[in-house]
Design an enzyme around this catalytic site. Structure first.
Site, PDB file in Angstrom:
ATOM      1  CG  ASP A  16      28.110  28.172 -32.188  1.00  0.00           C
ATOM      2  OD1 ASP A  16      27.400  28.915 -32.760  1.00  0.00           O
ATOM      3  OD2 ASP A  16      28.566  27.248 -32.977  1.00  0.00           O
ATOM      4  CG  ASP A 110      27.860  24.366 -34.988  1.00  0.00           C
ATOM      5  OD1 ASP A 110      26.796  24.771 -35.207  1.00  0.00           O
ATOM      6  OD2 ASP A 110      28.745  25.179 -34.840  1.00  0.00           O
ATOM      7  CD  GLU A 111      23.700  27.896 -32.969  1.00  0.00           C
ATOM      8  OE1 GLU A 111      23.144  29.130 -32.573  1.00  0.00           O
ATOM      9  OE2 GLU A 111      23.940  27.539 -34.215  1.00  0.00           O
TER      10      GLU A 111
HETATM   11  P1  TTP Z   1      28.216  28.052 -37.621  1.00  0.00           P
HETATM   12  O1  TTP Z   1      28.061  27.811 -36.153  1.00  0.00           O
HETATM   13  O2  TTP Z   1      27.537  29.355 -37.942  1.00  0.00           O
HETATM   14  O3  TTP Z   1      29.818  28.386 -37.955  1.00  0.00           O
HETATM   15  P2  TTP Z   1      31.075  27.698 -37.415  1.00  0.00           P
HETATM   16  O4  TTP Z   1      30.849  26.754 -36.292  1.00  0.00           O
HETATM   17  O5  TTP Z   1      31.583  27.558 -38.735  1.00  0.00           O
HETATM   18  O6  TTP Z   1      31.970  28.773 -36.856  1.00  0.00           O
HETATM   19  P3  TTP Z   1      31.689  29.700 -35.240  1.00  0.00           P
HETATM   20  O7  TTP Z   1      32.846  29.373 -34.631  1.00  0.00           O
HETATM   21  O8  TTP Z   1      31.546  31.053 -35.522  1.00  0.00           O
HETATM   22  O9  TTP Z   1      30.415  28.894 -34.721  1.00  0.00           O
HETATM   23  O10 TTP Z   1      27.762  27.003 -38.397  1.00  0.00           O
HETATM   24  C1  TTP Z   1      28.043  25.580 -38.102  1.00  0.00           C
HETATM   25  C2  TTP Z   1      28.359  24.967 -39.283  1.00  0.00           C
HETATM   26  O11 TTP Z   1      27.619  24.979 -40.342  1.00  0.00           O
HETATM   27  C3  TTP Z   1      29.515  25.308 -40.105  1.00  0.00           C
HETATM   28  O12 TTP Z   1      30.888  24.889 -39.932  1.00  0.00           O
HETATM   29  C4  TTP Z   1      29.454  25.075 -41.559  1.00  0.00           C
HETATM   30  C5  TTP Z   1      27.819  25.186 -41.657  1.00  0.00           C
HETATM   31  N1  TTP Z   1      27.608  26.383 -42.403  1.00  0.00           N
HETATM   32  C6  TTP Z   1      26.955  26.394 -43.620  1.00  0.00           C
HETATM   33  O13 TTP Z   1      27.136  25.288 -44.052  1.00  0.00           O
HETATM   34  N2  TTP Z   1      26.672  27.302 -44.133  1.00  0.00           N
HETATM   35  C7  TTP Z   1      26.600  28.601 -43.449  1.00  0.00           C
HETATM   36  O14 TTP Z   1      25.989  29.668 -44.241  1.00  0.00           O
HETATM   37  C8  TTP Z   1      26.852  28.567 -42.428  1.00  0.00           C
HETATM   38  C9  TTP Z   1      26.648  29.988 -41.505  1.00  0.00           C
HETATM   39  C10 TTP Z   1      27.244  27.460 -41.766  1.00  0.00           C
HETATM   40 MG    MG Z   2      29.720  26.931 -34.846  1.00  0.00          MG
END
Ligand code: TTP
Ligand code: MG
Length: 411
Positions: A16, A110-111
């Protein structure tokens, strides 16, 4: 590689990206690096899509109204999202993942989960797999970090990837998984929303270990089927498979002629055109084919096919064409034919380590064909001809031309 590995029946990675959108903004604008930033619209009712790790200690995060986030973290810079750029980097990241495993299950941009069972020979012990994956993502994106969890199931790998964010690498051997989960709060049970958490609290269950040590039939009584699901997870039991994304099984291109023909030279010209179209589509999709099939339809609508595998998979039109020509001479029927087609099958992604030698070997032809791809993309396929291209001599005979991508066939 070693005794410790004997405890790993399965190896699953969950990867992730860290604060993905914000990290991309910081990557592209070094002026933003080290600053708290909020990605989202600054307009009145906008929400935070994500916050950089510099902003998170202020209590801001995804989903929060932008106005509230600004109050909590007044120094944060607000950056509007650029979804096309995130998609671009996502493609790069997913391609890296597919270098590590043929079975990749993306969950979002992203995951993803990667099934790594059996790949110790290529990447070493589980910790090394994680290290190499992190390094490969950083190199391919020129600086983005990913947090990685490695364990024996999807569930534990997923919790592990979030355990040491950002830039984390957490390895939980399957035999240690139950112990490792035990002190974590019940909110970390996959699927346990607020309602379930309240129920757990009412039952006096605070940690995952509490759930694992509770009476499963009581859990079922309180929570129904979900009760046994949570019980299994709390004991680190999760047999769910990593489900790879569907890829096309074959890519083909065929021409129906308005004048039936039995002349091999004429048929070969059509094979050449089809091979060019197929190879271009393979390259566009980042695929290579391990086999090629020639299809002919007689004037009486009898369908005939011949197919063969290559020594090494390819996306080079010239190689597809040469094999198709050889196959053509293997047909017993002498025509006349009303349809000619070429199909590439047994497709794989192009980026695996196996393919490096191949790409080098066919380098000159690939470069030429890639250049033709770019010209075709810009000016249309019709301007691109090789010497001896059938278009110039046979164009008028061409009434139908069907390029297809087949997800279903198993030939
Ligand atoms: P995530 O992987 O949930 O968050 P992140 O990568 O920003 O942070 P982390 O280090 O905790 O993983 O989500 C990936 C992307 O998806 C994030 O950068 C922005 C988008 N996103 C949204 O647009 N709305 C949301 O509610 C969430 C949770 C994420
Ligand atoms: Mg992320």
């Amino acid at each position: 590689m070693n005794n410790a590995l004997h405890n790993w029946d399965r190896i699953v990675i969950h990867a992730d990206m860290d604060s993905f959108y914000a990290a991309v903004e910081q990557l592209d604008d070094p002026g933003l690096q080290g600053h708290p930033i909020l990605v989202g619209s600054n307009s009145g009712r906008g929400v935070v899509l994500t916050a950089s790790y510099e902003a998170r200690p202020f209590g801001v995060g995804s989903g929060m109204p932008m106005a509230q986030a600004q109050r909590l973290c007044p120094d944060a810079l607000i950056v509007p999202p650029r979804f096309k750029r995130y998609q671009e980097l996502s493609t790069i990241i997913m391609t890296v993942f597919s270098d590590f495993s043929p079975i990749v299950e993306p969950l979002s941009l992203d995951e993803a989960f990667l099934e790594m069972t059996g790949s110790e020979g290529l990447f070493g012990e589980p910790k090394n797999m994680g290290r190499q994956l992190k390094e490969a993502v950083k190199t391919a994106t020129q600086g983005l970090t990913v947090s990685v969890g490695v364990s024996g199931s999807k569930y534990v790998a997923k919790v592990a990837s979030g355990f040491a964010k950002p830039d984390g690498l957490t390895v939980v051997p399957p035999t240690a998984a139950r112990r490792w989960l035990a002190p974590l709060p019940v909110s970390k049970l996959w699927g346990a929303g607020e309602k379930t958490q309240t129920r757990f609290a009412a039952m006096g269950l605070k940690t995952i270990g509490d759930v694992a040590n509770s009476n499963p039939s009581l859990l079922v009584k309180q929570l129904g089927n979900a009760g046994s699901h949570f019980y299994s997870l709390s004991c680190a039991k999760d047999a769910r498979k990593v489900k790879s994304q569907h890829t096309a099984k074959s890519i083909g291109s065929e021409h129906t002629l308005d004048r039936d023909t039995r002349h091999p030279r004429e048929i070969k010209n059509y094979l050449r055109r089809s091979a060019d179209a197929v190879a271009r589509r393979l390259r566009n999709k980042g695929l290579i084919a391990a086999g090629v099939r020639v299809k002919l339809k007689t004037s009486e609508f009898q369908l005939l096919t011949r197919q063969e595998h290559f020594d090494e998979p390819t996306d080079v039109a010239d190689i597809l064409y040469k094999k198709a020509s050889v196959l053509l001479s293997a047909f017993q029927h002498s025509g006349p034919f009303r349809l000619v087609g070429v199909t590439a099958f047994d497709l794989r992604t192009v980026k695996g380590p196996l393919q490096l030698s191949l790409l080098k070997r066919d380098g000159r032809e690939r470069r030429l064909e890639s250049t033709l791809d770019k010209i075709a993309e810009r000016f249309g396929e019709d301007v691109v001809h090789r010497a001896g291209d059938p278009k110039t001599t046979l164009g008028a005979d061409l009434v139908a031309n069907l390029d297809f991508l087949d997800n279903t066939e198993g030939m």
